[in-house]
Write an enzyme that holds these catalytic residues in place. Structure first.
Site, PDB file in Angstrom:
ATOM      1  CG  HIS A  39      -1.907  -1.036   1.338  1.00 17.82           C
ATOM      2  ND1 HIS A  39      -1.837  -2.041   2.269  1.00 17.82           N
ATOM      3  CD2 HIS A  39      -3.038  -1.265   0.629  1.00 17.82           C
ATOM      4  CE1 HIS A  39      -2.891  -2.849   2.137  1.00 17.82           C
ATOM      5  NE2 HIS A  39      -3.627  -2.401   1.144  1.00 17.82           N
ATOM      6  CB  SER A  71      -2.368 -10.166   0.807  1.00 19.10           C
ATOM      7  OG  SER A  71      -3.712 -10.223   1.236  1.00 19.10           O
TER       8      SER A  71
END
Ligand code: PAF
Length: 286
Positions: free
Chosen positions: A41, A190
Site C-alpha cells: 500500500h 496482502s
C-alpha cells in the site's frame, strides 16, 4: 511533523481539503484501501506522489464487497497504525469514513458490470464482489475528484474492472496501476496474510513459484494448456485447494490458448486452510 497522518471522516471535510489544494494549483492523488496497510500500500502512495503534489489515502472496509460468510467482521482494522505508516511517506490526508457516511439510510444504487467483471475468475467464486467494489470506488472517485488514483496489480481483475468502470462512467480521474510487492520468498503482500498459520505461511510461496515457472515456460514456447495444468498440480501438491489457475489475455481477460493470442497474464486463487490467496503474473516478452 506528527507521527500520524491527519485524518478526516466526512466527505465534506475531504472535499474542503481538495478545494483548498486545487485552489493552490496542486494536483491530487488518491489511494483507496481497506486499511491494514503493508509495504505494498505504501508503494501505491509513493506512486501517487509521483503524479500529484498531494496524496489522500482512503481507509474503508467496504461491507458491500463482502458476501455473507466472508471475512468482513474479522478483517483487520488498524487505523492508528495505518496513520503512522502513512506519516512515514508524508501522506497529506487520510479519509476514513464510517459505514453510515458512505451508505446513509436510503442508499439504493449499485454499479452493474459486464466485461472484465464477468471473466469467470474471481466473479465465479465471489459473484457480488465487483459490484460492491465498483460502487464504492465510483463513490470515492466522485467524492475526491482526484487527478489520479492508484490501485495495486495484485488484484488484477479488480484493476481492469475499475479502469473499465471509470472509462464507461466518464470519471475524469486517471486510473494508474502499482506493481505487486512481495516478501523475500515471493509471497505477494496482502492484508489477509496475517490469517495464515505458521505452517501455511511456509507453504504459501509455492503459489508464486508455480506462476513464475509457468510464465517462464509459456514465454519459452511451451503449450499453454499443458503448462497451466502442471502449475495446477504443483499448487495442489503443496496442499492448496485451487479456485482457479488460468492464462488470460492481459487486457480483456479472455481465455488464451496460444502465445500469439496477445499479452498474457496468469491469474490464480487458491485456499490454504481458511485463507484465500490470489496472485497473478505477466508472461514476459510480448
Ligand atoms: O483493493 C481494495 O483494497 C478494495 O477492493 C478497494 C479498491 C479499496 C475498494 O474497497
Amino acid at each position: 511533523m506528527s507521527s500520524k497522518a491527519p485524518v478526516v471522516h466526512t466527505v465534506g471535510e475531504m472535499r474542503a481539503f481538495v478545494r483548498a489544494r486545487r485552489g493552490a494549483g496542486e494536483r491530487i492523488g488518491l489511494v483507496p484501501t481497506m486499511g491494514a496497510l503493508h509495504a505494498g500500500h505504501i508503494s501505491l502512495v509513493e506512486e501517487a506522489r509521483r503524479h500529484a503534489e498531494r496524496v489522500i489515502a482512503t481507509i474503508f472496509v467496504n461491507p458491500t464487497q463482502f458476501a455473507p460468510g466472508e471475512d468482513f467482521s474479522r478483517y483487520p482494522r488498524t487505523l492508528a497504525a495505518d496513520r503512522e505508516k502513512l506519516a512515514t511517506v508524508a501522506a497529506d490526508l487520510v479519509f476514513a469514513p464510517a459505514v453510515e457516511e458512505m451508505y446513509p439510510a436510503g442508499f439504493c444504487t449499485t454499479v452493474t458490470l459486464e466485461g472484465p467483471a464477468r471473466a469467470d475468475l474471481e466473479d465465479r467464486f465471489r459473484p457480488t464482489h465487483f459490484a460492491g467494489v465498483a460502487t464504492v470506488v465510483a463513490k470515492l472517485l466522485n467524492q475526491a475528484q482526484a487527478d489520479v488514483a492508484v490501485f495495486g496489480e495484485k488484484d488484477y481483475q479488480q484493476l481492469l474492472v475499475i479502469r473499465t468502470m471509470a472509462r464507461d462512467l466518464d470519471i475524469p480521474t486517471d486510473i494508474l496501476a502499482g506493481p505487486t510487492l512481495r516478501d523475500p520468498d515471493g509471497l505477494a503482500m496482502s492484508s489477509r496474510n496475517v490469517y495464515l498459520s505458521a505452517e501455511d505461511r511456509a507453504r504459501a510461496p509455492v503459489l508464486h513459484r508455480a506462476l513464475a515457472g509457468a510464465a517462464r515456460r509459456i514465454a519459452g514456447g511451451e503449450t499453454i494448456g499443458h503448462v497451466i495444468s502442471e502449475a495446477r498440480k504443483t499448487i495442489a501438491g503443496a496442499g492448496f485447494e485451487i479456485d482457479y489457475v488460468e492464462a488470460r489475455h492481459a487486457e480483456t481477460l479472455a481465455p488464451v490458448s496460444r502465445r500469439e493470442d496477445g499479452p498474457i497474464r496468469i491469474l490464480a486463487a487458491a485456499r490454504l486452510g481458511a485463507t484465500r490467496l490470489i496472485d497473478n503474473l505477466a508472461v514476459p516478452g510480448k
